[in-house]
Design a protein around this motif. Structure first.
Motif: not given
Length: 629
Positions: A331-353
């Motif tokens: 299954q593809y990584f969705t943006v919500s998948d990445v946001q959930k797993i990265l937790s508080n680090d998501y903001d650092k990588a939101s643009n790249e996601t």
């Protein structure tokens, strides 16, 4: 952060599964020699798998007190410095000695081994395939003994004797002219090497051979033949990482005239058998499917801003591996998948996601899911963005749009190269919205409507070719694209000369007039430099195309003919321009008058000839009749 393109133990592709399997096979081989092949295309991850295999043995703690020792050998690095067989043998002995500190404890054995290797260094002058025969890999249909080599080199018995004497008593004592399969030096080398392994208390010596498919055919084959020399003791294991097809090619090149008993050339069959003889167990790295490649792109993009030591990034990578383990249901990584797993680090990588989500499908298709091609595209994207910032116009660049423009540059280059000539003075492609809308609605619009929507575009790009790209987010309408071309500029300045277009308006006006007027200004045409000539050609070509009337000869055609007649460097551009004229709309005027600009004997004329052949069946009835007369 630029992503490392070197081999790595940090696994994003589930290659540790292959490494662990190979390591287990080697451990379970007990006292039997084993050779394993890691096969895959360029950039598939072969070198990284070797790194992971070595790591597996570094973590091994045998219960019987004996050791596993891994040695790396890169055939490409040794190419050209010395004989590849000798290079492999020397590297194995030297590295084993250094790793296990055997200089004193095995001094006597080492002296004998180096004597054996020195003899073989001399012996290689007898013939290139002597060792191949000794190790049983050279085809008997070509040569059966070293004696045959000498007979092919010198024509008399006296000559053979003199050749042996010239090499020295070393060879004479070992009876090199006899069947070398019983050669004493090879036998002694094998005995001495086995003693060295015993002195080192080695359970298994694992030799990892890399980059063999980069080597010249003779070097690749010689290295493989040297491997056979070691396959006499149960304490050895060889893992060869190479593109299987390249090795087959090397075998075929090295032994081009292999024949069977009926004198038929069996080069391909021999290549397969040769490889099977040397590689007992082949592992083929599976290609990435589109979903797997998209997830890999996601991990790389996020890895450009989060380090491998980041725990949340490690968790995301582990989830990626878990998904790859079931490729039939990945299954593809969705943006919500990445946001959930990265937790508080998501903001650092939101643009790249977001960028990974946008470019994933198009990039994976155009790279065939090749990991190295994907990584190099992403590295070039990051590098260009960094350079733009350092050059002072980073604020004008959006990373997502830069990625989209690079996809066009890499995979629809003709469109990309021509786009700058269709931008406004502010760098905007004013037709972008109309083109996108027409492509989005193509399934519901009537054929007539679609033709009307695309009529002004069909002459310089194919809507089907850019379909996936133009629909890709982000939208480029109303975007100044000039900074992106300058960020991507390496050799070509797509905007060269635009600042002086107003200064060339006079010559443009002249070339749009009749042939009689144009011929009165030949000296002005000759005075144009190459850059100015290209610019003038592009302006006139654009004006002709924008009018869209090709039944009668457009204004500017004679100007282009005369311009190219005096500027031969524009022949290809003129031929391509002619070939782009719509076949069903162009009039009879197109069928003649080009020979002064594009002579019959120049290669560009083939482009026109091909176009005329297509007009014979695809042109208007009157054009077809004219060309068939």
């Amino acid at each position: 952060m630029i992503l490392s393109d070197n081999e790595t133990k940090f696994d994003l592709l589930n290659n540790k599964a292959i490494a662990a399997t190979v390591a287990n096979l080697i451990k379970e081989s007990n006292n039997q020699p084993i050779s394993i092949g890691i096969h895959g295309d360029w950039g598939a991850g072969k070198s990284s798998i070797l790194e992971m295999i070595e790591d597996q043995f570094n973590q091994t703690d045998p219960t019987d007190g004996k050791k596993y020792c891994c040695i790396r050998f890169n055939g490409w690095k040794h190419q050209g410095f010395e004989d590849s067989k000798i290079a492999l043998m020397s590297a194995i002995v030297s590295e084993l000695t250094a790793k296990e500190k055997l200089h004193e404890s095995a001094k006597g054995v080492l002296e004998k081994l180096w004597k054996n290797i020195n003899w073989m260094t001399v012996a290689k002058t007898v013939g290139k395939t002597a060792l191949g025969i000794a190790t049983g890999t050279a085809p008997i249909a070509i040569l059966s003994s070293v004696h045959d080599i000498l007979k092919n080199t010198v024509s008399t018995e006296e000559g053979i004797t003199n050749a042996i004497d010239a090499i020295g008593g070393y060879l004479k004592d070992s009876k090199i002219t006899e069947d070398t399969s019983s050669n004493t030096e090879f036998t002694e080398f094998q005995k001495n090497f086995k003693k060295l392994l015993e002195k080192a208390n080695i359970k298994k010596l694992v030799v990892l051979i890399d980059d063999l498919d980069r080597c010249l055919p003779d070097v690749a084959i010689s290295t493989l033949e040297a491997v056979r020399l070691f396959m006499f003791t149960g304490e050895t294991a060889f893992v060869v990482a190479a593109d299987e097809s390249m090795i087959r090619y090397a075998v075929k090149k090295h032994f081009p005239d292999v024949v069977d008993e009926n004198k038929y050339n069996v080069g391909i069959e021999f290549s397969n058998k040769y490889l099977e003889k040397l590689i007992q167990i082949p592992f083929r790295i599976p290609a990435l499917g589109e979903v797997e490649a998209c997830n890999y792109i996601m991990l790389l993009m996020i890895g450009s801003v989060l380090s491998e030591s980041n725990l949340n990034y490690q968790a995301l990578c582990s989830e990626g591996i878990t998904r790859i383990q079931k490729p039939w249901n990945v299954q593809y990584f969705t943006v919500s998948d990445v946001q959930k797993i990265l937790s508080n680090d998501y903001d650092k990588a939101s643009n790249e996601t977001l960028i990974a989500t946008q470019i994933g499908h198009l990039l994976s298709r155009n790279t065939d899911g090749n990991p190295r091609k994907i990584k190099r595209f992403i590295n070039m994207l990051l590098l260009r963005f960094e350079i733009a910032k350092n050059r002072g116009f980073g604020a004008e660049i959006d990373l997502a749009i830069l990625a989209k423009m690079m996809l066009a540059e890499y995979y629809i280059p003709n469109f990309y190269k021509q786009l700058p000539t269709h931008l406004t003075s502010d760098g905007v492609w004013k037709d972008a919205k109309a083109v996108k809308d027409s492509i989005e609605n193509e399934a519901t619009e009537s054929e007539t409507t679609k033709t009307d929507l695309l009529s002004h575009n069909e002459n310089w790009f194919d809507p089907k070719e850019i379909r996936d790209w133009i629909l890709l987010d982000p939208d480029i309408k109303d975007i100044d694209l000039r900074p992106y071309y300058y960020a991507c500029k390496e050799k070509t300045d797509y905007f060269a000369g635009r600042v002086e277009s107003s200064d060339l308006s006079e010559i443009v006006d002249i070339l749009l007039k009749s042939e009689m007027v144009v011929t009165q200004h030949i000296e002005k045409i000759k005075a144009l430099n190459d850059q100015q000539s290209e610019l003038v050609f592009g302006i006139i070509e654009q004006k002709i195309m924008e009018k869209g009337n090709f039944e009668n000869k457009p204004d500017g055609i004679e100007g282009l003919r005369i311009l190219v007649q005096h500027k031969a460097g524009l022949r290809k551009q003129l031929a391509d321009f002619i070939a782009r004229l719509p076949k069903t709309k162009v009039g009879v005027w197109v069928t003649n008058g080009w020979n002064n600009a594009i002579p019959n004997d120049c290669r560009e004329h083939t482009i026109i000839d091909k176009y005329f052949e297509e007009l014979k069946t695809g042109g208007s009835p009157i054009v077809q009749r004219t060309l068939k007369m």
